[in-house]
Design an enzyme around this catalytic site. Structure first.
Site, PDB file in Angstrom:
ATOM      1  N   ASP A 140      -6.675  -2.091   3.222  1.00 59.39           N
ATOM      2  CA  ASP A 140      -5.714  -3.081   2.759  1.00 59.39           C
ATOM      3  C   ASP A 140      -6.081  -4.480   3.235  1.00 59.39           C
ATOM      4  O   ASP A 140      -5.419  -5.451   2.880  1.00 59.39           O
ATOM      5  CB  ASP A 140      -4.309  -2.749   3.284  1.00 59.39           C
TER       6      ASP A 140
ATOM      7  N   ASP B 123       0.864  -1.160   0.000  1.00 55.08           N
ATOM      8  CA  ASP B 123       0.000   0.000   0.000  1.00 55.08           C
ATOM      9  C   ASP B 123       0.910   1.221   0.000  1.00 55.08           C
ATOM     10  O   ASP B 123       2.086   1.117   0.336  1.00 55.08           O
ATOM     11  CB  ASP B 123      -0.837  -0.069   1.289  1.00 55.08           C
ATOM     12  N   LYS B 124       0.412   2.355  -0.401  1.00 55.08           N
ATOM     13  CA  LYS B 124       1.287   3.515  -0.386  1.00 55.08           C
ATOM     14  C   LYS B 124       1.117   4.319   0.906  1.00 55.08           C
ATOM     15  O   LYS B 124       2.052   4.440   1.693  1.00 55.08           O
ATOM     16  CB  LYS B 124       1.006   4.427  -1.589  1.00 55.08           C
ATOM     17  N   THR B 125      -0.120   4.783   1.107  1.00 53.36           N
ATOM     18  CA  THR B 125      -0.335   5.678   2.236  1.00 53.36           C
ATOM     19  C   THR B 125      -0.176   4.917   3.553  1.00 53.36           C
ATOM     20  O   THR B 125      -0.814   3.903   3.760  1.00 53.36           O
ATOM     21  CB  THR B 125      -1.746   6.275   2.164  1.00 53.36           C
TER      22      THR B 125
ATOM     23  N   PHE C 216     -17.897  12.826   1.939  1.00 53.23           N
ATOM     24  CA  PHE C 216     -16.894  12.294   1.018  1.00 53.23           C
ATOM     25  C   PHE C 216     -17.206  10.833   0.715  1.00 53.23           C
ATOM     26  O   PHE C 216     -17.636  10.090   1.589  1.00 53.23           O
ATOM     27  CB  PHE C 216     -15.515  12.386   1.676  1.00 53.23           C
TER      28      PHE C 216
ATOM     29  N   ARG D 188      -5.391   4.430  -7.981  1.00 54.11           N
ATOM     30  CA  ARG D 188      -6.845   4.569  -7.997  1.00 54.11           C
ATOM     31  C   ARG D 188      -7.541   3.220  -7.810  1.00 54.11           C
ATOM     32  O   ARG D 188      -8.454   2.870  -8.534  1.00 54.11           O
ATOM     33  CB  ARG D 188      -7.303   5.179  -9.338  1.00 54.11           C
TER      34      ARG D 188
ATOM     35  N   ARG E 277       0.118  15.456  -2.011  1.00 56.10           N
ATOM     36  CA  ARG E 277      -1.287  15.132  -2.252  1.00 56.10           C
ATOM     37  C   ARG E 277      -2.008  16.442  -2.508  1.00 56.10           C
ATOM     38  O   ARG E 277      -1.920  17.369  -1.721  1.00 56.10           O
ATOM     39  CB  ARG E 277      -1.890  14.452  -1.026  1.00 56.10           C
TER      40      ARG E 277
END
Lengths: 926, 368
Positions: free
Chosen positions: A838, A404-406, A558, A807, A612
């Site tokens: 994740d 995962d990135k974040t 959101f 994405r 970001r």
């Protein structure tokens, strides 16, 4: 297990038919003449597997379902029944030992579960019944009971919030034990039920229980003195989930809607995933071979025995006569029992001891991971966590790492870096040195030295201050006299005349996403401080230290599909404003196009710097427009079916024709030693794929920063952007691109034997794909070339040194992992992540690793191993994994070698003793 | 997610337990010990030419002398073997073998002459050997009652089921029961030395000291309670194929009679292979310089009681001396010599290969 997991993902589709009707407080309602108390399950939670009565049979049954145990049981029974060369004790005793130890272990675990269940079930709760407070045991709660819950108590079942001790009809809960998010979430009472819970006459109509934690659709009919019943919509914000804890609120009242095994928590109950290591699978393959050897040995011996016996004088010489019984039994039956006897004689080729030894080795070996002091992180005072010991050796065989990135590659520690207002760049340097807090950078945009107008600046900052769902943390000393405290604070500010930095530090914000906090804090540095939300009024302290008040009309939440959120507020002056912030791709099409270009450059440059970015837009709403929107929203919220879709339609309709004001850039720092770790993994021949929900530019820059992409890496993009080319259908373009990339990476690539020399000779490829394109590749099922697409895609991916998938929805992450996992050669995959998004890929991969990060503990709980930092992955894979793999491989192979050596002389001996199943060792050896 | 609540509780429990257990130290940092950090010293051989080649040579150089030594020792052991089954018509025991019946009262005696080319020094062991006799057949091996043989009184009259079909004779239980005891080897061998003037001298054969000490003194015991063996065995029958009951195996010596008769004990220790030899007698070394068995002619007198032709078996008589390594066994020496030679040869081959094809730089030593 898989189906249950799928059900969870596709919770939306899996809508249960019909709805349930709940009578609040069991009071019959005038509208329903016939009051039939509906039957729902009680609130007893049963997570235990056994009872005292069924423990023995059930546990034994479960244990003998394991193929190895069953095999040994059969051998044991054969030994008991048939006259065999070895005594039943030799195989019965170890089997008995193994079974007993396992049963004791499982029994103990179940006893713990019983205890936990009992604690939950016998918990005293307060039920309001006919105006009286009655203490009840939690398991006796029925659907429709009105419960009172105090602060710091957990909810005993799923409740609809009716009344809160807070004035604004809200309450705060943490759902840390449900989804791992430790922040406070705000839930709202149903309007109009506030005052008269005691006499409330209402029914609730809601959907049947479903496992999605964040979805709830229902509606409430309130009957008042024979008036027309009024209707209120219920959503997830009204539902308090079992397992969540009440915080910051003295007490609440709520009506039970789902109880016991029908609560969302119970429906989400999922046993630990049973992952099996590849070594275990290969042990089973070995076993099959050995079973064949065993059977063939027994067959050979039986045949030889009867051949030998057929010679005269051999079968029954005078010194060795058969008993009467033996003479009388049928020849074929004799053959069969002889065969079984040989099986028993040779059965030690598959020993019970191996299972015990391998299990022990794994179990004790896994301690070394938690003992490793290099995995100890002094910040969180924790080391590595081992959730399963079955997969130790898999760590050393990993071929693909999905990260995962974040929060995993990056720290998820957001910092407001800069913003761009109306095409002008502002970079924050030092708040205390410059009162305004603004200064101009030497960035490329500086050729235009013109500043945006002050109005625009302020509008932008207001937007930042208003468009969010951040709460102000109530610190303890303000706890009760919050009102006074706040006024004092404001006064103090006024006296000082200037925002004092220490005070800023003091102010804590709580939000579900760290970006929002960073933005609010960023705005604070520029002089606009968000003071809090009180009874639908947002207060802002502006640069001139005046408190501005805005009435919060609507929050358009959101969601990952829209990738934006909006608020509709009404200022003191009566203006109705809509502020919207979101990803550039979702904002740009919805604003006036002439403003876009100026800002797009900023956004893209920021994105390539690894920040970001969010765009901010606003819109004036006229009174008519607002009324239209308001009614639209209300109507959609009341809908019982397809509420999401209807809301989405309204949102999309409102969020158009906005004015773009600016963009923000927030930095997400890389984890410690992220680049070194990634490089080490690549050096070890492990392919690293980054799967992120983030946008391509940001993710790409992170990849560069992590040295996953190097300067000479040729990037192959398969994204929505590259698919858009004039005059062509996207499908065709996709086809062309796939073929082109395939040619480049697979066909033109040097043959495999030169791969050793790859380091300096051949071209590195990096592959970028985004979620939309991926779903096109994966879902072009109607076409006959589906297979080709998926295959081509996979081949391209496998020939690239690193792949970036941006994405991605959580489900898509799991899809990717699954695709690679099931590809040719079935490589071992590893997923590493820290957040709830994740979890799906952590569960899907062979080995799931959780990082004890900031986004709660859900990933850790679902993982097989948890480490405090990304940098620990290097040692975990390259040192521990390698060692475990070498050790278990030696152990298993040695065991099989030993068994073969052990049983081969026995087999050969049969040729010398007339194939009479004589064992040439005493029983103690077995 | 009930598991979660359960887990949370469990964790809590663990935590509190741990903190109360370890007292004040709340630090969960792992201990920095060699064991926990996997730093215990370990050694693993890395096989390189430098270590493998010398190893081969050393093994070769050690094994070959050992093998030669063993081989020479084995060759120095003298062994003489003679088959007296009587298969061919010209052999002395042909008639005895051919005319064998179970129910004879008159024993058949035959005499075999043989010549020892070399004298046998020191103690000489006399064996009887049987071939194609499956003493290791499972049905045979388990057909005994160890409790009975150990003198257990209840087992004496009620032997174990394993003894079937040699458990009871009529209604009386057999002692010793079972197939092994029933098939006790009962040929009698007597050895004579025939000197140059054709006079026969009987060679003295010692019949005690041929069984294992543990067998004689621990595993085998006569039924307790009665010093008179005839009375002790009065409720039992003799094994079907025996000519005389167990208490008459050696009436001359009460310490070698009944279950503790050494011939019986030796027979009861079953052989592992279908061709085997069992110690029959010992010929003690004579005092002085005369060899135990001087070279010359001998005569073996056989009381032929034991039928083997029905299962195509053979009977032999073996005379052998022993050395420190036991009986004659050339195989061990040959095996040592072979392995040593192969190692040496491989060492040479590898050395040549190493020298010829080693084109690495001496500096770049790749440890793979």
């Amino acid at each position: 297990m898989l189906r249950r997991r799928l059900n969870r993902w596709f919770g939306g589709e899996d809508r249960r038919v019909g709805s349930r009707t709940i009578y609040v407080g069991h009071r019959p309602c005038p509208a329903n003449e016939v009051f039939i108390p509906p039957k729902f399950c009680d609130n007893r939670i049963v997570s235990s597997k056994y009872t005292v009565w069924n423990f023995l049979p059930k546990n034994l049954f479960e244990q003998f379902r394991r193929i190895a145990n069953f095999y040994f049981l059969i051998i044991f029974l054969v030994q008991v029944i048939v006259d065999t060369p070895t005594s039943p004790v030799t195989s019965g005793l170890p089997l008995f030992f193994v079974i007993t130890v396992t049963a004791i272990k499982q029994g103990y675990e179940d006893w713990l579960r019983h205890k936990a269940d009992n604690e939950v079930n016998k918990y005293r709760v307060t039920v309001l019944e006919d105006g009286r407070r009655i203490q009840k045991e939690s398991e006796k709660i029925k659907v429709g009971d009105v419960l009172e819950v105090e602060e710091d108590e957990t909810f005993p079942c799923d409740l609809i919030l009716l009344q809160s001790s807070r004035d604004d009809g809200t309450c705060f809960v943490t759902t840390a034990s449900l989804d791992g998010e430790s922040n406070h979430k705000t839930h709202y009472t149903v309007p109009d039920t506030e005052r008269d819970v005691e006499s409330l006459n209402a029914t609730i109509e809601c959907e049947q229980p479903q496992p999605d934690l964040y979805k709830f659709v229902g509606r409430m009919h309130i009957y008042k003195n024979n008036e027309e019943p009024s209707l209120r919509s219920l959503g997830p914000e009204n539902l308090l989930l079992k397992g969540a804890t009440l915080k910051n609120t003295q007490s609440i009242c709520g009506v039970a809607v789902y109880t016991g095994m029908e609560t969302k928590m119970a429906l989400n109950y999922q046993g630990k995933s049973q992952k099996r290591s590849v070594v275990e699978k290969s042990i089973n393959a070995f076993l099959l071979v050995y079973l064949c050897i065993l059977v063939s040995k027994a067959l050979v011996c039986t045949t030889l025995k009867y051949v030998w016996q057929s010679k005269p004088g051999q079968d029954e010489p005078w010194y060795n006569e058969k008993t009467k019984k033996e003479k009388e039994t049928n020849l074929y039956l004799n053959m069969f029992t002889d065969f079984l006897s040989f099986m028993v004689l040779f059965n030690f080729i598959i020993p019970v001891s191996m299972y015990v030894t391998v299990e022990m080795q794994k179990f004790l070996g896994s301690f070394f991971i938690s003992w490793d002091k290099d995995f100890f992180d002094s910040e969180i005072e924790e080391g590595a966590l081992v959730n399963t010991s079955d997969l130790n050796e898999e760590l050393g065989q990993v071929e693909y790492v999905f990260t995962d990135k974040t929060g995993t590659l990056t720290q998820n520690n957001m910092e407001f870096i800069e913003c761009c207002i109306d095409g002008h760049q502002y970079k924050y340097r030092d708040a205390s040195s410059e009162v305004d807090g603004f200064c101009v950078t030497d960035g490329p945009m500086n050729t235009v030295q013109q500043k945006a107008g002050r109005e625009k600046e302020e509008l932008f900052l207001r937007a930042l201050c208003l468009c969010h769902t951040v709460q102000v943390k109530e610190s303890t000393e303000q706890g009760h006299g919050q009102e006074d405290g706040r006024i004092d604070q404001v006064d103090g500010l006024m006296v000082d005349g200037q925002v004092v930095p220490p005070l800023q530090e003091q102010r804590g914000f709580i939000a579900s996403s760290p970006d929002e906090i960073a933005l609010v804090q960023g705005a604070m540095r520029y002089g606009f401080t968000f003071l809090g939300l009180e009874s639908k009024t947002m207060k802002i302290l502006n640069r001139t230290n005046d408190v501005e008040m805005y009435e919060l009309l609507h929050v358009l939440n959101f969601d990952p599909v829209r990738r934006r959120m909006s608020v509709i507020v009404r200022s003191i002056s009566g203006e109705t404003l809509l502020f919207c912030k979101g990803a550039d791709s979702s904002i740009f099409p919805r604003v006036k196009q002439e403003e876009v270009e100026k800002i797009r450059m900023h956004v893209e440059r920021n994105a390539t710097d690894g920040y970001r970015t969010l765009c901010v837009a606003y819109k004036h709403l006229t009174a008519e427009e607002y009324d239209q929107v308001d009614s639209g929203l209300r109507e959609a919220r009341l809908a019982l079916q397809d509420r999401e879709e209807k809301l989405m339609a309204v949102y999309n309709q409102v969020e158009t024709g906005m004015n773009l004001i600016g963009a923000t850039a927030v930095e997400d720092r890389l984890q410690e030693e992220a680049a070194e770790t990634m490089e080490a993994l690549q050096g070890a021949g492990i392919k690293v794929w980054v799967l992120t929900g983030d946008k391509m530019e940001t993710a790409k820059s992170t990849c560069y920063a992590c040295r996953l992409f190097k300067r000479n890496t040729e990037l192959l993009e398969l994204t929505v952007r590259t698919l858009e080319s004039p005059g062509k259908r996207r499908e065709d373009r996709l086809h062309d691109l796939l073929l082109e990339y395939h040619k480049k990476t697979v066909q033109d690539a040097p043959p495999a034997k030169t791969r050793v020399a790859r380091n300096w000779s051949s071209q590195d490829y990096g592959f970028i794909v985004d979620g939309a394109t991926l779903s096109m590749v994966l879902n072009s099922s109607s076409e006959n070339n589906l297979h080709d697409y998926k295959d081509l895609f996979l081949q391209i991916c496998q020939n690239c040194t690193s792949v970036l998938c941006c994405r991605m929805a959580p489900l898509q992450k799991a899809q990717i992992v699954k695709m690679v996992k099931n590809s040719k050669g079935s490589p071992i995959t590893l997923s590493i992540g820290d957040g709830a998004n994740d979890v799906s890929m952590i569960l899907e991969a062979h080995v799931g690793i959780g990082i004890k990060g900031k986004e709660g503990r859900q990933a850790v709980r679902n993982s097989d191993y948890a480490i405090p930092k990304l940098k620990h992955l290097k040692k975990l894979l390259l040192a521990h994994g390698h060692l475990y793999y070498v050790r278990i491989a030696h152990l298993v192979q040695y065991f099989f070698y030993k068994n073969l050596c052990f049983i081969l002389p026995q087999f050969l001996y049969q040729f010398f003793c007339g194939c009479s199943q004589q064992s040439f060792r005493t029983a103690h050896f077995h | 997610m009930m598991a979660s609540s359960y887990n949370a509780k469990e964790e809590d429990g663990h935590h509190s337990g741990a903190s109360s257990g370890t007292g004040v130290s709340k630090n969960k940092k792992p201990d920095n010990t060699a064991f926990k950090q996997q730093r215990l010293p370990a050694w693993q051989p890395i096989l390189t030419a430098g270590s493998v080649l010398p190893a081969f040579f050393v093994i070769g150089l050690i094994f070959i002398p050992i093998g030669i030594g063993l081989y020479v020792t084995s060759n120095n052991i003298k062994e003489f073997e003679i088959d007296y089954t009587g298969v061919s018509s010209d052999s002395p025991c042909y008639n005895c073998a051919k005319n064998f019946t179970w129910n004879t009262t008159e024993p058949c005696v035959c005499t075999v002459n043989f010549t020892l080319a070399q004298p046998f020094e020191s103690n000489v062991f006399m064996y009887y050997g049987l071939s194609n006799f499956y003493q290791n057949h499972r049905r045979y091996v388990k057909s005994r009652d160890d409790r009975q043989l150990n003198g257990d009184l209840s087992a004496l009259t009620d032997p174990s089921k394993e003894c079937e079909p040699y458990r009871k004779s009529g209604d009386v239980s057999i002692a010793p029961c079972g197939a092994i005891a029933n098939s006790l080897f009962n040929d009698t061998l007597v050895l004579y030395y025939v000197d140059s003037n054709n006079s026969k001298t009987e060679v003295p054969l010692v019949k005690k000291g041929i069984a294992w000490w543990t067998d004689k003194h621990v595993k085998f015991r006569n039924p307790a309670g009665n010093s008179n063996l005839t009375l002790a065995f009065q409720d039992t029958a003799k094994p079907v194929n025996w000519a005389k009951p167990v208490y008459e195996l050696d009436p001359s010596d009460p310490d070698n009679n009944g279950f503790i008769n050494e011939d019986f004990i030796v027979w009861m220790r079953t052989a592992a292979l279908p061709t085997f030899r069992k110690l029959y007698r010992i010929i003690q070394k004579k005092s002085g310089a005369t060899p135990t068995l001087p070279n010359g002619n001998y005569m073996l007198n056989i009381t032929y009681n034991y039928p083997v032709l029905s299962f195509d078996g053979r009977k032999r008589m073996i005379l052998s001396t022993i050395s420190w390594m036991g009986g004659k066994n050339p195989f061990l020496g040959i095996a040592y010599i072979t392995v040593g030679s192969i190692c040496f040869f491989l060492g040479v081959v590898l050395l040549i290969i190493h020298h010829k094809y080693d084109n690495r730089n001496t500096s770049a030593d790749i440890p793979s």
